[in-house]
Every structure is written in C-alpha cells, then in structure tokens.
Enzyme design. Structure first.
Site, mmCIF file in Angstrom:
data_model
loop_
_atom_site.group_PDB
_atom_site.id
_atom_site.type_symbol
_atom_site.label_atom_id
_atom_site.label_comp_id
_atom_site.label_asym_id
_atom_site.label_seq_id
_atom_site.Cartn_x
_atom_site.Cartn_y
_atom_site.Cartn_z
ATOM 1 N N CYS A 1 -86.261 -54.765 -57.797
ATOM 2 C CA CYS A 1 -87.238 -55.822 -58.074
ATOM 3 C C CYS A 1 -86.722 -56.823 -59.104
ATOM 4 O O CYS A 1 -86.944 -58.037 -58.974
ATOM 5 C CB CYS A 1 -88.542 -55.221 -58.597
ATOM 6 S SG CYS A 1 -89.227 -53.895 -57.596
ATOM 7 N N ASP A 2 -86.042 -56.332 -60.133
ATOM 8 C CA ASP A 2 -85.780 -57.163 -61.310
ATOM 9 C C ASP A 2 -84.320 -57.414 -61.658
ATOM 10 O O ASP A 2 -84.021 -58.132 -62.616
ATOM 11 C CB ASP A 2 -86.455 -56.532 -62.534
ATOM 12 C CG ASP A 2 -87.963 -56.427 -62.360
ATOM 13 O OD1 ASP A 2 -88.541 -57.293 -61.678
ATOM 14 O OD2 ASP A 2 -88.564 -55.481 -62.892
ATOM 15 N N CYS B 1 -87.707 -50.820 -61.902
ATOM 16 C CA CYS B 1 -87.278 -51.117 -60.532
ATOM 17 C C CYS B 1 -86.113 -52.102 -60.543
ATOM 18 O O CYS B 1 -86.311 -53.299 -60.761
ATOM 19 C CB CYS B 1 -88.451 -51.684 -59.732
ATOM 20 S SG CYS B 1 -88.007 -52.207 -58.062
#
Length: 404
Positions: free
Chosen positions: A137-138, A134
C-alpha cells in the site's frame, strides 16, 4: 418483499471469495459483504510464489481481482458494506449494515485478520505519517528514503524485500540472535543476499519519534537493554496478526485468542453459520488454506440448505405423524434397530411416515432436536416432538399406538 439469500458471506478474502464461487456456481443466491478493499490481507501481498499454478509468481492484488471476477461470473453479488450487527440464531439470518439490511438462510464468516500493533510510544500518533502495516500500500511513498521493518516472519521478510524496490535502505529489526529469522528459508536467503537490506539482531522497537512525520526510532537490545536512536523515514510493522472478530463476541464460539471455532466442515456452533479463512482457528494461515476453507464451507452450506428443506417439507410440514430415526453407520446395533423399525413402519405407511437420518450427515438437525445418542427415534406431530425413544427403547412395539 425482502429478498432472502441462500448464502451471505462476510468478507472478500480468498476464503470468502472461494465460498462465493462455489455457492454461486451451485446456483445458490449468494451475496458477499465487504467494508474494506476487496481481497482482504491477500490483496496487500505483492509477491506470491507458492499459490498452486503460479510457480513463476503473481501478485496478491492480481489474484484476488481474478477471484472477484470469478465469483461475479457465476452470479454472486458483491456489495461494499460495513456489517454493524449480525442476528444468526434463527432460521433466517440478518445482517444489518450501513447499506441496509440483508437476510439469508446461511452465513459464512470470513472477516480475516488485522495487523498486530507494537503498542509503543509514537506508534498511533504517527500512523499514516510514516508508520505503516502494508508495504504494498505505502512503499511508493518512500522512494529513495530509508525505512525500518519490525519483524522476521514471512510477511516481514517478504515485504522488506518488496520495499527495496523503492527505499534506498531497509533495516530489519529482529528479536532473535544473529542469523535467525522466523520466515521460510527461501525468503530468508533472498533477504540475506539483498544489498539494500541490513539487520539489527536481538532487538525490538521501543519508541517511534517524530513531530508531523517519522524521524527516528529507539531500538532496545534485548540482551543488554541498551537503547539507541536510529534515524529513519518510515516504520513498517509486521509482528503478526489478530482476528477481526470483535463483532462476533457472543454470536459464535471463539477461542481464547478470538479465532472462530469450527469443525472440519467449517460449521460453527450455530446452525447454518460457518467460519473460514485466517479468522478461523487452524494450523496454517495461507491463501491456499483459506480457499480450501471457502470451498468446504460452501458445499457444507449447500448440504445444510438441502437438509433443512427436506426436513421442513418431510417432517415439520407433514400432515400425518412422522417417526424420525437417527442412526450411525459405524454402530451396527443402531443400524439394525432402525432397519427393523423401518420395515415395520412400511405396513403403517397410511398412518405414519418414516424418515431415517444418518447422524454424521445431520449434525445440526440432531443438535436442534437435542439428540445426543443413537439410535434415537422422535415422533413429530404437527411439526412438534411429542415422543422420544432412545437406545433400547427403539423397538418395533413403539408402532403399536398406530395400530389401534
């Protein structure tokens, strides 16, 4: 007394949330259960340019947050809970969760999908320590660092482009010949023009290396079988998805790949249970198609509830005998036979009730009553089927028993 909902939805992706909006707006008691973050996979997509009305773009998190608020605005309850078991065969469906037990008359399954793993050495050991699925997300963890992306579909290319906002260099490993990507042309053109993106063609990831964090990957050329080591700080994997339907094994019919099988009204093979979104067997998996699924399922659930209530009150709980006739508007003979019987039954209204049901609108009732052809007429007494007339047997003379 335990509260019984009209509609219970598992999952808060665009399919589940749209179903919640439609169901709650129809004034059905609606609850949505979600074990992870609200919005499903859609909430991990940073840039959206193809959702109707957002030609200048929006983000997955923003769109899904609006859907959550929309559902809550109409009264849907959204509960952070993990479903541990589902009992859906009976009239009342039961979802057991880590937050207790929830009961409902219908269930809409929207479990979504999860990333497919590479299944190479080092992947699981370094997951969360440089290996990610993701970018939204990261990506922030890789500011001014170098990363590799495995995959060439829409998700891989779009997320690679997003990663260039943070990483100093993004190397995309592609299992196709030079210049060929599986993504849409618009995203591909953007990636080719991005100075921060490099490509490694005809290759796959063979291993991810590192002690506590990702340090390098082994890249295998699929034509020459040559393996080379490539230094990197992170690995983002986008090689497809698989449905999160393990908990549905034996509950509803799944295809060979684990996707939920439904008809065009999103109905599964279990009465009162519907499937929507990316976990459903379908041609195109996009936010807009998931939203369409959700709208259809909610309307179908509303119709199912109305039919069930009408059938229970007018047939199963009736004091006098009831003749239930199933017909098909596309079959003239079935319509003619049932119409004649209906006229004859009017003269015996004090002894027997007559209910006419169109086959295309009452599929689940037909299945439950084991009716597989029309015309069919069932005699219910005390809520039980006591006689069955099929095809040529559907004639006025079946009323003779009530004339005595």
């Amino acid at each position: 007394m335990t509260k019984i909902y009209d509609v219970l939805i598992v999952g808060t992706g665009p399919g589940g949330l749209t179903a919640a909006i439609y169901a709650a707006r129809a004034r059905l008691k609606t609850i949505v259960l979600e074990k992870g973050q609200y919005g499903g996979q859609a909430a991990t997509t940073e840039e959206l340019e193809n959702y109707p009305g957002f030609f200048d773009g929006t983000t997955g998190p923003q769109l899904m947050q609006r859907m959550v608020e929309h559902a809550q605005h109409f009264g849907a309850e959204i509960v952070q809970a993990s479903v541990t078991e589902l009992y859906m065969a009976g009239e009342t469906k039961i979802a057991k969760t880590n937050k207790g037990e929830f009961k409902s008359k219908t269930v809409i399954l929207a479990p979504g999908t999860q990333p497919r793993f590479l299944n190479v050495k080092g992947e699981q050991e370094l997951r969360g320590r440089g290996v990610s699925y993701c970018a939204t997300c990261d990506a922030g963890f890789f500011h001014d660092l170098q990363v590799v992306v495995m995959g060439s579909g829409d998700a891989a290319i779009d997320e690679a482009i997003y990663l260039t906002k943070f990483a100093s260099k993004v190397t995309i490993i592609v299992n196709h010949k030079e210049g060929v990507l599986s993504s849409n042309k618009t995203s591909a053109e953007k990636a080719f023009k991005n100075e921060k993106i490099d490509f490694v063609w005809d290759s796959v990831l063979a291993e991810i290396k590192g002690d506590d964090m990702v340090e390098a990957v082994l890249i295998k050329n699929t034509k020459t079988s040559e393996v080379t080591e490539f230094a990197t700080d992170g690995v983002f994997v986008f090689i497809g998805k698989e449905p999160k339907t393990d908990f549905l094994q034996g509950k509803v019919t799944l295809n060979k790949d684990g996707y939920i099988v439904t008809d065009e009204e999103m109905q599964t093979d279990v009465p009162g249970v519907f499937g929507v979104g990316d976990a459903r067997e379908k041609y195109l998996r996009q936010i807009v198609t998931a939203a369409s699924d959700g709208a259809i399922a909610a309307v179908a659930a509303e119709r199912y509830l109305a039919q069930e209530e009408s059938f229970r009150e007018g047939v199963l709980e009736a004091v006098k005998p009831v003749l239930v006739a199933f017909w098909n508007y596309e079959q003239a003979d079935s319509l003619a036979a049932v119409s004649k019987l209906e006229l004859a039954a009017e003269a015996l209204a004090d002894k027997v009730a007559f209910v006419k049901l169109a086959a295309h609108r009452n599929k689940m009732i037909m299945e439950r009553c084991n009716v597989d052809q029309v015309p069919s007429v069932l005699l219910f007494e005390g809520g039980e089927i006591t006689q069955r007339f099929v095809g040529d047997e559907v004639k006025e003379d079946i009323l003779e028993q009530f004339m005595k």
